[in-house]
Design a protein around this motif. Structure first.
Motif, mmCIF file in Angstrom:
data_model
loop_
_atom_site.group_PDB
_atom_site.id
_atom_site.type_symbol
_atom_site.label_atom_id
_atom_site.label_comp_id
_atom_site.label_asym_id
_atom_site.label_seq_id
_atom_site.Cartn_x
_atom_site.Cartn_y
_atom_site.Cartn_z
ATOM 1 N N PHE A 161 45.329 15.448 7.728
ATOM 2 C CA PHE A 161 43.891 15.410 7.484
ATOM 3 C C PHE A 161 43.493 14.147 6.723
ATOM 4 O O PHE A 161 42.503 13.489 7.068
ATOM 5 N N ALA A 162 44.264 13.778 5.712
ATOM 6 C CA ALA A 162 43.944 12.589 4.919
ATOM 7 C C ALA A 162 44.050 11.315 5.758
ATOM 8 O O ALA A 162 43.211 10.410 5.655
ATOM 9 N N ASP A 163 45.055 11.246 6.606
ATOM 10 C CA ASP A 163 45.302 10.022 7.381
ATOM 11 C C ASP A 163 44.316 9.840 8.527
ATOM 12 O O ASP A 163 44.032 8.705 8.925
ATOM 13 N N HIS A 164 43.802 10.936 9.078
ATOM 14 C CA HIS A 164 42.962 10.852 10.283
ATOM 15 C C HIS A 164 41.555 11.387 10.055
ATOM 16 O O HIS A 164 40.843 11.670 11.018
ATOM 17 N N ARG A 165 41.131 11.490 8.823
ATOM 18 C CA ARG A 165 39.904 12.232 8.524
ATOM 19 C C ARG A 165 38.693 11.718 9.296
ATOM 20 O O ARG A 165 37.899 12.516 9.819
ATOM 21 N N SER A 166 38.536 10.413 9.403
ATOM 22 C CA SER A 166 37.351 9.880 10.090
ATOM 23 C C SER A 166 37.347 10.267 11.568
ATOM 24 O O SER A 166 36.288 10.507 12.159
ATOM 25 N N GLU A 167 38.524 10.346 12.174
ATOM 26 C CA GLU A 167 38.614 10.749 13.579
ATOM 27 C C GLU A 167 38.483 12.264 13.715
ATOM 28 O O GLU A 167 37.857 12.764 14.661
ATOM 29 N N ILE A 168 39.078 13.006 12.779
ATOM 30 C CA ILE A 168 39.024 14.461 12.817
ATOM 31 C C ILE A 168 37.582 14.946 12.732
ATOM 32 O O ILE A 168 37.187 15.899 13.427
ATOM 33 N N GLU A 169 36.769 14.295 11.900
ATOM 34 C CA GLU A 169 35.410 14.776 11.651
ATOM 35 C C GLU A 169 34.385 14.306 12.681
ATOM 36 O O GLU A 169 33.192 14.506 12.501
ATOM 37 N N MET A 170 34.877 13.719 13.774
ATOM 38 C CA MET A 170 33.976 13.410 14.889
ATOM 39 C C MET A 170 33.511 14.723 15.524
ATOM 40 O O MET A 170 34.273 15.690 15.603
ATOM 41 N N PRO A 171 32.252 14.791 15.970
ATOM 42 C CA PRO A 171 31.727 16.049 16.515
ATOM 43 C C PRO A 171 32.477 16.509 17.765
ATOM 44 O O PRO A 171 33.046 15.712 18.499
ATOM 45 N N GLY A 172 32.448 17.811 17.989
ATOM 46 C CA GLY A 172 32.964 18.370 19.223
ATOM 47 C C GLY A 172 34.418 18.800 19.154
ATOM 48 O O GLY A 172 35.086 18.677 18.127
ATOM 49 N N LEU A 173 34.904 19.311 20.277
ATOM 50 C CA LEU A 173 36.291 19.748 20.388
ATOM 51 C C LEU A 173 37.149 18.518 20.685
ATOM 52 O O LEU A 173 37.687 18.352 21.782
ATOM 53 N N ASN A 174 37.273 17.657 19.687
ATOM 54 C CA ASN A 174 38.043 16.420 19.857
ATOM 55 C C ASN A 174 39.543 16.733 19.826
ATOM 56 O O ASN A 174 39.949 17.856 19.535
ATOM 57 N N PRO A 175 40.412 15.754 20.120
ATOM 58 C CA PRO A 175 41.854 16.034 20.174
ATOM 59 C C PRO A 175 42.426 16.575 18.873
ATOM 60 O O PRO A 175 43.412 17.330 18.901
ATOM 61 N N PHE A 176 41.831 16.240 17.740
ATOM 62 C CA PHE A 176 42.329 16.753 16.461
ATOM 63 C C PHE A 176 41.905 18.207 16.269
ATOM 64 O O PHE A 176 42.669 19.019 15.743
ATOM 65 N N ALA A 177 40.702 18.540 16.710
ATOM 66 C CA ALA A 177 40.276 19.945 16.686
ATOM 67 C C ALA A 177 41.122 20.777 17.637
ATOM 68 O O ALA A 177 41.476 21.928 17.338
ATOM 69 N N GLN A 178 41.457 20.205 18.779
ATOM 70 C CA GLN A 178 42.331 20.911 19.719
ATOM 71 C C GLN A 178 43.685 21.195 19.085
ATOM 72 O O GLN A 178 44.230 22.308 19.218
ATOM 73 N N ALA A 179 44.238 20.205 18.384
ATOM 74 C CA ALA A 179 45.525 20.404 17.711
ATOM 75 C C ALA A 179 45.412 21.483 16.636
ATOM 76 O O ALA A 179 46.269 22.375 16.536
#
Length: 243
Positions: A161-179
């Motif tokens: 979460f700390a390393d990818h936070r800006s990508e994780i918090e992009m809207p929608g069912l993004n690849p990090f939300a899928q993971a």
């Protein structure tokens, strides 16, 4: 699409998703409407007419029952999470987490639907299609599991979460939300009572538009207010090490 057949599949998936789950929300709709559109993504239509009906839109091919069940289950998860009224427009930074939770909700429902279909199919002699539903689900899980492993979520969720936070918090069912949906699915399976915590979501001003530490605190408080198990927000706080 055969309307009566589609209705039976939707009803089976609704039962698979909600069977044994306490509906704790004080903002539940009185009815569900499901429309099939020929274009656009599946969604909950936030219609501004003051109705107490939740309106789900799916986009599938003819008799594609696995996809219908999957899409409906995901959108039903949003409805369960109080994201169906006109003011429920999702947004960052925590939309991703709701997406992960309702995706896991749908995958959990698909497992139960596949088992039920094999034992008691809605269409005579169609028991074997339960295996097709299970395979459809397994293909999704296989892809999400590979994402979780490659992103580093499996090794250390807090570092992920700390390393990818800006990508994780992009809207929608993004690849990090899928993971993350795989982590949440494991929690649903480990502690079934935590599924009911979806009904405590989004009962505060700002909804998903607040920082994750505050989001999890308000969710835990909301669980107390509606007498739902707080296991899931507590577990996510522990995993992500939010202060």
């Amino acid at each position: 699409m055969l309307p009566r057949a589609a209705e039976q599949v939707v009803e089976r998936m609704r039962s698979a998703c909600l069977g044994g789950v306490r509906l704790v929300s004080d903002r539940q709709p009185t009815r569900l409407r499901v429309d099939e559109h020929t274009s656009g993504p599946p969604s909950v239509w936030l219609h501004p007419d003051g109705s107490t009906m939740a309106w789900i839109i799916v986009d599938i091919g003819e008799r594609d029952w696995s996809k219908l069940a999957y899409q409906f289950g995901h959108e039903l998860g949003h409805v369960a999470a109080n994201s169906w009224q006109a003011d429920a427009k999702p947004g960052p930074p925590c939309q991703w987490l709701e997406e992960a939770m309702v995706e896991a909700f749908s995958l959990r429902g698909l497992a139960r639907l596949a088992k039920d279909w094999k034992q008691n199919p809605p269409f005579a002699g169609d028991n074997a299609f339960g295996d097709a539903i299970a395979e459809y689900r397994e293909n999704i899980i296989r892809g999400y599991t590979a994402l979780a492993d490659s992103q580093g979520l499996v090794r250390d969720a807090a570092a992920w979460f700390a390393d990818h936070r800006s990508e994780i918090e992009m809207p929608g069912l993004n690849p990090f939300a899928q993971a993350m949906s795989m982590t949440i699915l494991a929690e649903y399976d480990r502690a079934p009572d935590c599924v009911e915590a979806l009904g405590a979501l989004n009962r505060w001003p700002g909804r998903t538009g607040i920082p994750i530490a505050e989001y999890l605190r308000r969710w835990e408080q909301s669980c107390t207010e509606v007498h739902a198990s707080p296991q899931l927000p507590l577990r996510l706080r522990e995993l992500l090490r939010t202060s």
